[in-house]
Design an enzyme around this catalytic site. Structure first.
Site, PDB file in Angstrom:
ATOM      1  N   SER A  83       0.866  -1.181   0.000  1.00 46.58           N
ATOM      2  CA  SER A  83       0.000   0.000   0.000  1.00 46.58           C
ATOM      3  C   SER A  83       0.900   1.228   0.000  1.00 46.58           C
ATOM      4  CB  SER A  83      -0.927  -0.010   1.196  1.00 46.58           C
ATOM      5  OG  SER A  83      -0.155   0.067   2.357  1.00 46.58           O
ATOM      6  N   LYS A 119      -6.475   8.658  -7.504  1.00 45.53           N
ATOM      7  CA  LYS A 119      -6.578   7.544  -6.569  1.00 45.53           C
ATOM      8  C   LYS A 119      -8.029   7.062  -6.620  1.00 45.53           C
ATOM      9  CE  LYS A 119      -5.288   5.899  -2.035  1.00 45.53           C
ATOM     10  NZ  LYS A 119      -6.511   5.207  -1.672  1.00 45.53           N
ATOM     11  N   CYS A 411     -50.076  17.768   9.657  1.00 42.55           N
ATOM     12  CA  CYS A 411     -48.959  18.570   9.150  1.00 42.55           C
ATOM     13  C   CYS A 411     -48.268  19.315  10.294  1.00 42.55           C
ATOM     14  CB  CYS A 411     -49.474  19.554   8.104  1.00 42.55           C
ATOM     15  SG  CYS A 411     -48.215  20.746   7.586  1.00 42.55           S
TER      16      CYS A 411
HETATM   17  S1  IVH Z   1      -0.230   2.518  -6.553  1.00 41.25           S
HETATM   18  C1  IVH Z   1       3.191   0.389  -4.566  1.00 41.25           C
HETATM   19  N1  IVH Z   1      -1.983   3.967  -7.847  1.00 41.25           N
HETATM   20  O1  IVH Z   1      -4.826   2.879  -3.197  1.00 41.25           O
HETATM   21  C2  IVH Z   1       2.111   1.243  -5.099  1.00 41.25           C
HETATM   22  N2  IVH Z   1      -2.738   2.782  -5.941  1.00 41.25           N
HETATM   23  O2  IVH Z   1      -2.457   2.013  -0.815  1.00 41.25           O
HETATM   24  C3  IVH Z   1       0.812   0.573  -5.044  1.00 41.25           C
HETATM   25  N3  IVH Z   1      -5.148   3.017  -5.495  1.00 41.25           N
HETATM   26  O3  IVH Z   1      -5.563   0.001  -2.220  1.00 41.25           O
HETATM   27  C4  IVH Z   1      -0.400   1.360  -5.260  1.00 41.25           C
HETATM   28  N4  IVH Z   1      -5.581   4.323  -7.197  1.00 41.25           N
HETATM   29  O4  IVH Z   1      -5.668  -0.046  -4.774  1.00 41.25           O
HETATM   30  C5  IVH Z   1      -1.778   3.160  -6.793  1.00 41.25           C
HETATM   31  N5  IVH Z   1      -3.427   5.267  -9.137  1.00 41.25           N
HETATM   32  C6  IVH Z   1      -3.224   4.448  -8.102  1.00 41.25           C
HETATM   33  C7  IVH Z   1      -4.263   4.059  -7.226  1.00 41.25           C
HETATM   34  C8  IVH Z   1      -3.975   3.230  -6.144  1.00 41.25           C
HETATM   35  C9  IVH Z   1      -6.087   3.690  -6.160  1.00 41.25           C
HETATM   36  C10 IVH Z   1      -5.394   2.225  -4.277  1.00 41.25           C
HETATM   37  C11 IVH Z   1      -4.766   0.876  -4.281  1.00 41.25           C
HETATM   38  C12 IVH Z   1      -4.475   0.603  -2.828  1.00 41.25           C
HETATM   39  C13 IVH Z   1      -4.321   1.972  -2.267  1.00 41.25           C
HETATM   40  C14 IVH Z   1      -2.857   2.302  -2.075  1.00 41.25           C
END
Ligand code: IVH
Length: 676
Positions: A83, A119, A411
């Site tokens: 994560s 994200k 009412c």
């Molecule tokens: S990169 C090592 N890019 O956010 C890098 N994660 O903790 C790994 N997520 O649950 C993650 N959009 O599923 C990355 N553009 C994006 C993302 C993304 C959503 C989520 C991912 C994970 C959490 C990251």
């Protein structure tokens, strides 16, 4: 058919179908009519039924059809799914702090290059392709071991079962499975109509669907996917940057979100964060922030990890769109038409960028369905510019003295009887304009921007005017004088004069605005326009029989009776007569009941952004030509005009095989018709 010939045909069909799927689901630009596609699909299904030995796991017919599972099989990730660290502050400092950490760790003085992404708020998934074929899909689990959800992932149409031009022995693609807002709304609407359980939010929709043991049920929930990274890779020469990896994945036919950028330095990160924040509400899916990644893979490697989080990436969050808070009370509000709406009075909470202390509970059935009690801890959602909503209850936190909600039988404002008719979701106050709440709402509606547009006549002022018995009916508005207004609380002479001026200005009306302003049940803005165009004169409308009203495009029996009943009421005719006597006027014409314009009887829907004119302008030009411009696509739509970034309406048009025009086509046609 000989097997060899069948095999060749099946392979050709698969390739063709996969290509059409790609254009439809990934590029959002269909290449053939649905019926043609279905024909190809059925041909492939028939071939595979005749020659089961020809069936391949990457055949498009295999997206649904798996068996119900007893449970999910654990999958150990070849490369752990990590994560990322989160910066929660909503200001720029998240971007600057990250950049400083990166520069310090690298001992770098020059600007660092970053890949910026969204994200996505869904569920992380690892897709494993071997020699270009999807062989396994797994959830993140604890990062080391996830669960095999291949069957359910196959039901997601935008995920290719076969990559384009990818011979890599192993290519693991990581990304997020999500449910678009439009798909979420559509799904919930369908569930609501059938009295079935609804989804709390798109993320739960995605997660719940992927964890569904029956793939047929999973397939009913429309999901999508965006790729954002890699897992194990063998036999693909990695490009040097993260940005180039994303471009490469896109080349393989995977969906990669277009909203991404490669930028230099902290200031540009902060700008990306701000730019996306400004359009967050308008995105077709939920995001909870943006992600910055050091673009160079060499630098990524140099930076490495701290406690299982990469030093080269960070998530910079936005304010959450859901929060937990306590519901102190449920108040019942009375609307313009007497509709009673239960409104949750909340312990104020910061959600979706503002402090929220009221949230709608829609109606009595919704309160029951969500099992909301007074005193409960509830989940409040405010996404986009929609009104805040209570989406669920944290049952574990229900206090012993929590009380159930009961819809009052009289009412709360005027004491009149409350009725709820058979088959209706809403309870209504029967007080009509005797009810102060309905009177206030009727006045506010009348004064609204798209109605009589009386600037400055807001709810505080209307409260005083109605509660003080200064205004008993709409015409009283035009009897207001300076002395009365200036005598009101918080009303300086200047603002009183402004109101008088605004009232005077509003007297110059149009028939459609006036009709809309009257607040006749079932007569919205577009029906008012249709009526005005069709009849041309108010008296013709007031005297029209329900049969004559039915001649107006899109006016059905319910609307026709509502209009007829409204004007049959002496009190309403009196209101109209007085308003006219007080100087409210508009231009009248002979009506178009018999005049046929180039677009008479045609229904258009506008979607996306038009570069050369506003949507309002396009709408009014089409309407002048006799067209009706509707907000939603249905079987009755004759044409959809799609500007850039058109979304679900365009999908719907394609689904229903409705002609779609782009902007140049619209401009050409307008020129032609308007020139006539
Ligand atoms: S990169 C090592 N890019 O956010 C890098 N994660 O903790 C790994 N997520 O649950 C993650 N959009 O599923 C990355 N553009 C994006 C993302 C993304 C959503 C989520 C991912 C994970 C959490 C990251």
């Amino acid at each position: 058919m000989a097997t060899e010939q069948a095999a060749r045909r099946a392979a050709a069909l698969r390739q063709q179908i996969a290509e059409y799927d790609y254009w439809y689901y990934v590029k959002d630009a269909p290449r053939i009519p649905d019926a043609e596609y279905d024909k190809l699909f059925r041909e492939l299904q028939a071939l595979e039924a005749q020659h089961p030995e020809l069936l391949t796991p990457d055949s498009p017919t295999q997206r649904v059809g798996g068996k119900v599972l007893d449970g999910f099989v654990p999958v150990r990730h070849a490369v752990p799914m990590l994560s990322i660290r989160t910066e929660t502050d909503i200001e720029d400092s998240g971007a600057y702090n990250f950049d400083t950490r990166v520069k310090n760790a690298l001992g770098a003085a020059e600007e660092i290059e970053y890949s910026c992404e969204l994200k996505f708020d869904g569920l992380a998934i690892n897709l494993r392709y071997e020699r270009g074929v999807l062989v396994q899909a797994a959830t993140r689990g604890d990062g080391e071991t996830g669960e095999d959800v291949t069957q359910n992932i196959r039901t997601i149409h935008c995920i290719p079962l076969h990559l384009k031009d990818c011979a890599a022995a192993v290519l693991e693609v990581r990304g997020e499975v999500y449910m678009s807002r439009a798909d979420f709304d559509r799904y919930n609407e369908k569930q609501r109509a059938q009295g079935l359980p609804m989804l709390v939010n798109p993320r739960n929709g995605a997660a719940g669907s992927i964890r569904q043991l029956d793939p047929k049920l999973a397939a009913q929930r429309p999901l999508s996917f965006f790729a954002y990274g890699l897992g194990e890779v063998k036999g693909w020469g990695l490009p040097g940057t993260h940005g180039a990896i994303l471009d490469g994945l896109e080349q393989f036919g995977l969906p990669v979100c277009g909203e991404r950028a490669v930028v230099q330095g902290a200031q540009a990160l902060a700008e990306f964060h701000r730019r996306i924040a400004a359009k967050r509400d308008a995105l077709p899916f939920d995001i909870d922030g943006v992600v910055y990644k050091v673009n160079s893979l060499a630098l990524q490697q140099e930076l490495g990890f701290v406690s299982r989080e990469p030093r080269w990436a960070v998530a910079h969050k936005y304010p959450a769109e859901e929060q937990i808070t306590v519901l102190r009370d449920i108040e019942v509000q009375v609307g313009r038409t007497g509709k009673l709406t239960p409104v949750a009075k909340l312990e104020p909470v910061f959600v979706g960028g503002t402090t929220v202390s009221n949230a709608t509970l829609h109606n009595e059935d919704e309160v029951r369905r969500k099992d909301v009690h007074i005193g409960d801890t509830v989940i409040v959602r405010r996404a986009g510019d929609v009104i805040p909503e209570v989406v669920g209850v944290v049952l574990e936190r229900r206090p012993p003295d929590a009380r159930a909600f009961v819809m009052p039988t009289s009412c709360p404002v005027c004491g009149s009887h409350v009725v709820r008719e058979e088959g209706e979701a809403d309870a209504r106050c029967t007080g009509g304009l005797f009810c102060a709440a309905q009177r206030k709402q009727a006045i506010l509606h009348f004064a609204g921007r798209r109605m009589m547009d009386i600037e400055g006549l807001g709810d505080k002022l209307v409260d005083q005017l109605v509660d003080g018995n200064i205004i008993r009916s709409l015409p009283d508005l035009y009897r207001l004088d300076m002395a009365t207004l200036a005598g009101l609380e918080r009303m300086a002479e200047k603002s009183a004069q402004n109101i008088i001026d605004a009232l005077e200005k509003s007297k110059v009306a149009t028939l459609n605005r006036f009709l809309f302003a009257l607040g006749i049940r079932h007569v919205g803005e577009s029906t008012a326009k249709d009526l005005a165009r069709h009849f041309g004169k108010l008296d013709s409308i007031m005297l029209a029989t329900p049969e004559q009203l039915l001649q107006v495009p899109d006016v059905g029996p319910v609307v026709a009776h509502s209009i007829h009943d409204f004007f049959a009421e002496a009190h309403n005719r009196e209101v109209v007569q007085q308003l006219r006597a007080l100087g409210v006027h508009w231009e009248e014409h002979d009506g178009m009941a018999h005049q046929v314009l180039p677009l008479t009887g045609k229904t258009f829907v506008l979607t996306g952004t038009l570069a050369s004119m506003g949507r309002d302008e396009a709408k009014s030009r089409l309407e002048t030509l006799g067209a009706k411009v509707s907000g939603s696509v249905s079987k009755k739509t004759d044409c959809v005009v799609a500007g850039s970034e058109a979304g679900s309406k365009l999908d719907k048009a394609r689904e229903l095989n409705i002609p779609v025009w782009d902007e140049p086509q619209l401009l050409d046609q307008l020129k032609e018709w308007e020139g006539q």
